[in-house]
Design a protein around this motif. Structure first.
Motif, PDB file in Angstrom:
ATOM      1  N   GLY A   1       4.532 -11.684   9.484  1.00  6.52           N
ATOM      2  CA  GLY A   1       3.436 -11.492   8.530  1.00  6.52           C
ATOM      3  C   GLY A   1       3.605 -10.217   7.733  1.00  6.52           C
ATOM      4  N   PHE A   2       4.114  -9.178   8.400  1.00 10.27           N
ATOM      5  CA  PHE A   2       4.351  -7.900   7.712  1.00 10.27           C
ATOM      6  C   PHE A   2       5.377  -8.077   6.595  1.00 10.27           C
ATOM      7  N   ALA A   3       6.503  -8.753   6.889  1.00  4.17           N
ATOM      8  CA  ALA A   3       7.553  -8.938   5.885  1.00  4.17           C
ATOM      9  C   ALA A   3       7.068  -9.812   4.733  1.00  4.17           C
ATOM     10  N   LEU A   4       6.297 -10.861   5.054  1.00  2.00           N
ATOM     11  CA  LEU A   4       5.760 -11.729   4.006  1.00  2.00           C
ATOM     12  C   LEU A   4       4.835 -10.952   3.074  1.00  2.00           C
ATOM     13  N   THR A   5       3.951 -10.144   3.666  1.00  2.00           N
ATOM     14  CA  THR A   5       2.994  -9.373   2.865  1.00  2.00           C
ATOM     15  C   THR A   5       3.711  -8.376   1.970  1.00  2.00           C
ATOM     16  N   TRP A   6       4.677  -7.676   2.539  1.00  3.59           N
ATOM     17  CA  TRP A   6       5.400  -6.672   1.752  1.00  3.59           C
ATOM     18  C   TRP A   6       6.133  -7.323   0.577  1.00  3.59           C
ATOM     19  N   TYR A   7       6.769  -8.472   0.825  1.00  6.35           N
ATOM     20  CA  TYR A   7       7.521  -9.117  -0.256  1.00  6.35           C
ATOM     21  C   TYR A   7       6.565  -9.684  -1.304  1.00  6.35           C
ATOM     22  N   TYR A   8       5.467 -10.273  -0.846  1.00  7.46           N
ATOM     23  CA  TYR A   8       4.504 -10.885  -1.772  1.00  7.46           C
ATOM     24  C   TYR A   8       3.912  -9.849  -2.720  1.00  7.46           C
ATOM     25  N   PHE A   9       3.391  -8.747  -2.180  1.00  5.15           N
ATOM     26  CA  PHE A   9       2.763  -7.736  -3.031  1.00  5.15           C
ATOM     27  C   PHE A   9       3.807  -6.927  -3.801  1.00  5.15           C
ATOM     28  N   GLY A  10       5.007  -6.830  -3.246  1.00  8.19           N
ATOM     29  CA  GLY A  10       6.050  -6.094  -3.952  1.00  8.19           C
ATOM     30  C   GLY A  10       6.756  -6.899  -5.011  1.00  8.19           C
ATOM     31  N   TYR A  11       6.487  -8.210  -5.065  1.00  6.48           N
ATOM     32  CA  TYR A  11       7.165  -9.074  -6.038  1.00  6.48           C
ATOM     33  C   TYR A  11       6.828  -8.659  -7.469  1.00  6.48           C
ATOM     34  N   SER A  12       5.585  -8.248  -7.680  1.00  4.60           N
ATOM     35  CA  SER A  12       5.155  -7.823  -9.018  1.00  4.60           C
ATOM     36  C   SER A  12       4.821  -6.333  -8.990  1.00  4.60           C
ATOM     37  N   TYR A  13       5.634  -5.539  -9.653  1.00  3.21           N
ATOM     38  CA  TYR A  13       5.361  -4.103  -9.723  1.00  3.21           C
ATOM     39  C   TYR A  13       4.076  -3.836 -10.505  1.00  3.21           C
ATOM     40  N   THR A  14       3.801  -4.679 -11.505  1.00  5.64           N
ATOM     41  CA  THR A  14       2.578  -4.516 -12.299  1.00  5.64           C
ATOM     42  C   THR A  14       1.339  -4.656 -11.427  1.00  5.64           C
ATOM     43  N   LEU A  15       1.326  -5.669 -10.566  1.00  4.75           N
ATOM     44  CA  LEU A  15       0.185  -5.843  -9.651  1.00  4.75           C
ATOM     45  C   LEU A  15       0.067  -4.642  -8.724  1.00  4.75           C
ATOM     46  N   ALA A  16       1.199  -4.146  -8.224  1.00  6.46           N
ATOM     47  CA  ALA A  16       1.166  -2.982  -7.334  1.00  6.46           C
ATOM     48  C   ALA A  16       0.567  -1.774  -8.044  1.00  6.46           C
ATOM     49  N   VAL A  17       0.918  -1.579  -9.321  1.00  5.55           N
ATOM     50  CA  VAL A  17       0.373  -0.449 -10.082  1.00  5.55           C
ATOM     51  C   VAL A  17      -1.124  -0.618 -10.298  1.00  5.55           C
ATOM     52  N   ILE A  18      -1.563  -1.843 -10.582  1.00  2.00           N
ATOM     53  CA  ILE A  18      -3.007  -2.087 -10.778  1.00  2.00           C
ATOM     54  C   ILE A  18      -3.777  -1.746  -9.498  1.00  2.00           C
ATOM     55  N   LEU A  19      -3.268  -2.195  -8.358  1.00  2.00           N
ATOM     56  CA  LEU A  19      -3.912  -1.848  -7.080  1.00  2.00           C
ATOM     57  C   LEU A  19      -3.918  -0.339  -6.868  1.00  2.00           C
ATOM     58  N   ALA A  20      -2.807   0.298  -7.233  1.00  2.00           N
ATOM     59  CA  ALA A  20      -2.706   1.753  -7.076  1.00  2.00           C
ATOM     60  C   ALA A  20      -3.721   2.475  -7.956  1.00  2.00           C
ATOM     61  N   LEU A  21      -3.935   1.980  -9.169  1.00  2.00           N
ATOM     62  CA  LEU A  21      -4.890   2.623 -10.075  1.00  2.00           C
ATOM     63  C   LEU A  21      -6.311   2.542  -9.527  1.00  2.00           C
ATOM     64  N   PHE A  22      -6.645   1.433  -8.881  1.00  2.00           N
ATOM     65  CA  PHE A  22      -7.957   1.338  -8.226  1.00  2.00           C
ATOM     66  C   PHE A  22      -8.059   2.373  -7.109  1.00  2.00           C
ATOM     67  N   GLN A  23      -7.005   2.518  -6.329  1.00  2.00           N
ATOM     68  CA  GLN A  23      -7.038   3.464  -5.211  1.00  2.00           C
ATOM     69  C   GLN A  23      -7.091   4.913  -5.701  1.00  2.00           C
ATOM     70  N   VAL A  24      -6.246   5.251  -6.673  1.00  2.00           N
ATOM     71  CA  VAL A  24      -6.233   6.630  -7.175  1.00  2.00           C
ATOM     72  C   VAL A  24      -7.498   6.918  -7.974  1.00  2.00           C
ATOM     73  N   GLY A  25      -7.889   5.980  -8.852  1.00  2.00           N
ATOM     74  CA  GLY A  25      -9.095   6.179  -9.663  1.00  2.00           C
ATOM     75  C   GLY A  25     -10.341   6.316  -8.814  1.00  2.00           C
ATOM     76  N   GLY A  26     -10.486   5.442  -7.803  1.00  2.00           N
ATOM     77  CA  GLY A  26     -11.639   5.545  -6.912  1.00  2.00           C
ATOM     78  C   GLY A  26     -11.629   6.844  -6.125  1.00  2.00           C
ATOM     79  N   SER A  27     -10.432   7.294  -5.741  1.00  2.00           N
ATOM     80  CA  SER A  27     -10.327   8.558  -4.999  1.00  2.00           C
ATOM     81  C   SER A  27     -10.766   9.740  -5.860  1.00  2.00           C
ATOM     82  N   ILE A  28     -10.393   9.732  -7.130  1.00  2.00           N
ATOM     83  CA  ILE A  28     -10.819  10.811  -8.036  1.00  2.00           C
ATOM     84  C   ILE A  28     -12.330  10.833  -8.154  1.00  2.00           C
ATOM     85  N   LEU A  29     -12.943   9.653  -8.223  1.00  2.00           N
ATOM     86  CA  LEU A  29     -14.406   9.595  -8.319  1.00  2.00           C
ATOM     87  C   LEU A  29     -15.080  10.160  -7.075  1.00  2.00           C
TER      88      LEU A  29
END
Length: 379
Positions: A130-158
């Protein structure tokens, strides 16, 4: 407003929660040093990590209980400024969350997270964890990873500003709940699961501090539009039920009416293949695309005859849809014609003989070739 806050500050339960999370934040902050130690150190002493996390939680709970009790007694005696203590502890929690969650965000942006090792790409899909599947699935699209990251960083700044703390919590909490569920059901590393749980609990605590604001905004405020309903409201309530029931019935209708095979469904190995009364050898697939070695029956996802015994590729295989008639013991297999230019579909009737849960024989004629196959179920 000031009076309401001072009343909430007199709650012993609030002090216990706040103190425990504050101590937990301070103690777990020391574990961040593990991000900078050599990998060899982690390999050698990594087995101590789980007991360390358990110890941190126990110390935080006990320390929170003791500190909150002493604090509550001093507050009742009028010997302490509780407002300052609440501000400091909540500040510690907010800043700790901001750092911890934004670290994961920047890890996605800088590609140190969600990157699958090359050897995972050569592991059959059904054997991946399950770990390998999740990592490959979310890592398949760098754009999606960046969008998730922006939510995490943006929310942290708030979270770093008191005025925007509630907005930050509302941005981060859905993200963290989703991460907790993924970590739980896809068997992600225990340390990551632990972190996601305590971050979610801490965000929930900060959210509940503003419970009255949320109740006022989302429950007490009445929409100013006029009611479009009978006075009793029965018609509108009935319509609400109908909307959800209709959604369920739409899918249920498809499930009931779709001819879904549950008898043949699975992966079958071709143990013997005879073409025009001549048995084909185990390496015949290297020169003959019809020397199939595996047959996949996948219900409404279709059927595939694959020549390669080691892996499946659609452009090498004969694929299409199928219907299995258990009374006549035959398969109606619909597939593209050999001449792909005309975009026609051919129908092949396959006779099933000597069928058991673990084996069966297929007999059919395709392009003037008589085919007999002995199959054994793999899974």
């Amino acid at each position: 407003m000031t009076e309401t806050f001072s009343q909430s500050c007199s709650s012993l339960f609030l002090k216990i929660c706040e103190s425990t999370l504050g101590i937990l934040a301070i103690l777990t902050s020391f574990t961040f040093i593990l991000n900078f130690v050599p990998a060899s150190f982690l390999h050698k002493y990594g087995h101590y990590f789980h007991p360390l996390l358990i110890g941190i939680v126990i110390i935080a709970i006990l320390g929170g209980l003791v500190y909150a009790h002493l604090w509550h007694e001093k507050e009742n005696a009028g010997a302490v400024n509780s407002g300052i203590r609440h501000a400091v502890l909540q500040g510690v929690i907010r800043y700790w969350l901001a750092y911890s969650i934004s670290v994961y965000g920047f890890a996605k942006i800088l590609k140190t997270q969600l990157q699958s090792p090359e050897f995972n790409l050569d592991i059959p899909l059904g054997e991946l964890s399950g770990f390998a599947l999740t990592w490959y699935y979310f890592g398949y699209s760098y754009t999606l990873a960046v969008i998730l990251a922006l939510f995490q960083v943006g929310g942290s700044i708030l979270l770093l500003f008191r005025r925007t703390t509630l907005i930050g919590v509302m941005v981060l909490l859905p993200v963290m709940v989703n991460i907790v569920l993924i970590n739980m059901f896809y068997q992600i590393a225990a340390g990551a699961f632990f972190n996601s749980v305590i971050y979610t609990i801490s965000l929930t605590f900060l959210l509940l501090l503003d419970f009255q604001k949320l109740k006022t905004a989302f429950w007490d405020l009445v929409e100013k539009l006029p009611r479009v309903s009978d006075k009793s409201g029965l018609l509108k309530n009935a319509l609400r039920v109908v909307v959800i029931a209709a959604a369920f019935c739409t899918i249920q209708y498809y499930v009931v009416t779709a001819k879904t095979d549950t008898v043949l469904k699975g992966t079958w190995k071709v143990e013997k293949l005879i073409k025009n009364n001549h048995p084909l050898g185990p390496v015949a697939w290297l020169t003959d695309s019809k020397a199939w070695n595996k047959v996949y029956f996948a219900g409404w996802n279709g059927c595939a005859f694959s020549p390669n015994p080691y892996r499946y590729k659609a452009d090498e295989s004969l694929t299409g849809s199928y219907e299995f008639d258990s009374l006549k013991n035959n398969i109606r297999f619909v597939h593209p014609s050999p001449s792909y230019a005309d975009k026609r579909m051919d129908t092949l009737v396959i006779s099933v003989r000597n069928r058991t849960p673990k084996s069966m024989q297929l007999h059919f004629v395709m392009n003037h070739d008589t085919i007999e196959m002995q199959l054994a179920r793999l899974r």
